[in-house]
Motif scaffolding. Sequence first.
Motif, PDB file in Angstrom:
ATOM      1  N   UNK A   1       0.820  -1.209   0.000  1.00 47.52           N
ATOM      2  CA  UNK A   1       0.000   0.000   0.000  1.00 47.52           C
ATOM      3  C   UNK A   1       0.856   1.262   0.000  1.00 47.52           C
ATOM      4  N   UNK A   2       2.148   1.097   0.195  1.00 48.17           N
ATOM      5  CA  UNK A   2       3.040   2.241   0.414  1.00 48.17           C
ATOM      6  C   UNK A   2       4.160   2.245  -0.626  1.00 48.17           C
ATOM      7  N   UNK A   3       4.277   3.333  -1.386  1.00 52.83           N
ATOM      8  CA  UNK A   3       5.302   3.435  -2.428  1.00 52.83           C
ATOM      9  C   UNK A   3       6.713   3.258  -1.858  1.00 52.83           C
ATOM     10  N   UNK A   4       6.952   3.827  -0.651  1.00 46.43           N
ATOM     11  CA  UNK A   4       8.287   3.730  -0.061  1.00 46.43           C
ATOM     12  C   UNK A   4       8.635   2.285   0.287  1.00 46.43           C
ATOM     13  N   UNK A   5       7.631   1.477   0.663  1.00 42.12           N
ATOM     14  CA  UNK A   5       7.878   0.063   0.966  1.00 42.12           C
ATOM     15  C   UNK A   5       8.285  -0.683  -0.306  1.00 42.12           C
ATOM     16  N   UNK A   6       7.681  -0.302  -1.436  1.00 42.17           N
ATOM     17  CA  UNK A   6       8.054  -0.940  -2.701  1.00 42.17           C
ATOM     18  C   UNK A   6       9.508  -0.611  -3.045  1.00 42.17           C
ATOM     19  N   UNK A   7       9.903   0.637  -2.827  1.00 41.97           N
ATOM     20  CA  UNK A   7      11.290   1.045  -3.079  1.00 41.97           C
ATOM     21  C   UNK A   7      12.249   0.204  -2.250  1.00 41.97           C
ATOM     22  N   UNK A   8      11.892   0.003  -0.977  1.00 44.36           N
ATOM     23  CA  UNK A   8      12.711  -0.814  -0.078  1.00 44.36           C
ATOM     24  C   UNK A   8      12.754  -2.258  -0.574  1.00 44.36           C
ATOM     25  N   UNK A   9      11.590  -2.784  -0.957  1.00 47.23           N
ATOM     26  CA  UNK A   9      11.493  -4.174  -1.411  1.00 47.23           C
ATOM     27  C   UNK A   9      12.364  -4.415  -2.645  1.00 47.23           C
TER      28      UNK A   9
END
Length: 203
Positions: free
Chosen positions: A48-56
């Motif tokens: 749900x979070x763009x920043x989490x995708x970047x981290x992933x």
Amino acid sequence: MRTHTGEKPYRCDQCDYSTTRKSILNRHMAKHTGNKPYMCEECGYRTADRSYLTIHVKKHTGEKPYKCDQCDFSAAHKVSLDLHLTKHSGEKPFMCGQCEYRTALRSQLSEHMRTHTGMKPYKCDKCDYSASCKGNLVKHMHKHTGEKPYMCGECGFRTADRSSLTVHLRRHTGVKPYKCDQCDYSAAQKCHLDQHVAKHNCE
């Protein structure tokens, strides 16, 4: 100014989360609704979070720019390094008022408090499972989807659980972070150290 006053007027009506800004609350609410618009093109992981995708995505690229200056640990994002550094310092400023539990992170204390209240705000929309913390719900959901987003770059091993991948990687690196304080034994997993220490206690 709210960062200085500590005021968090925006409250979630489904759990005990509160925040300083409405946009942050909206992002949090996606955890309850299950809306996950951001997807990894490599493995299908959704968030749900763009920043989490970047981290992933950094897990696939292997990029770990945050380095510990006390050991060979490195991390894909700063919050993981900050958490790791507390292991070196041993500092645990957040304390439970109902038992002796202490932690380095305020968020972990909030999760711990649910063991006393029994609150389980994170609910599965496919069965009657509920959890006290988001991480446990995420792990549970992989049972429904069969998704295994965490992959070893060395041998291709895949798992639904980040901690399982961490343990697996130690087979390749030989890292054994759990040290016995009574002899020179060390282990890759805490459960193995616990078994070893029990032998000392029997002696």
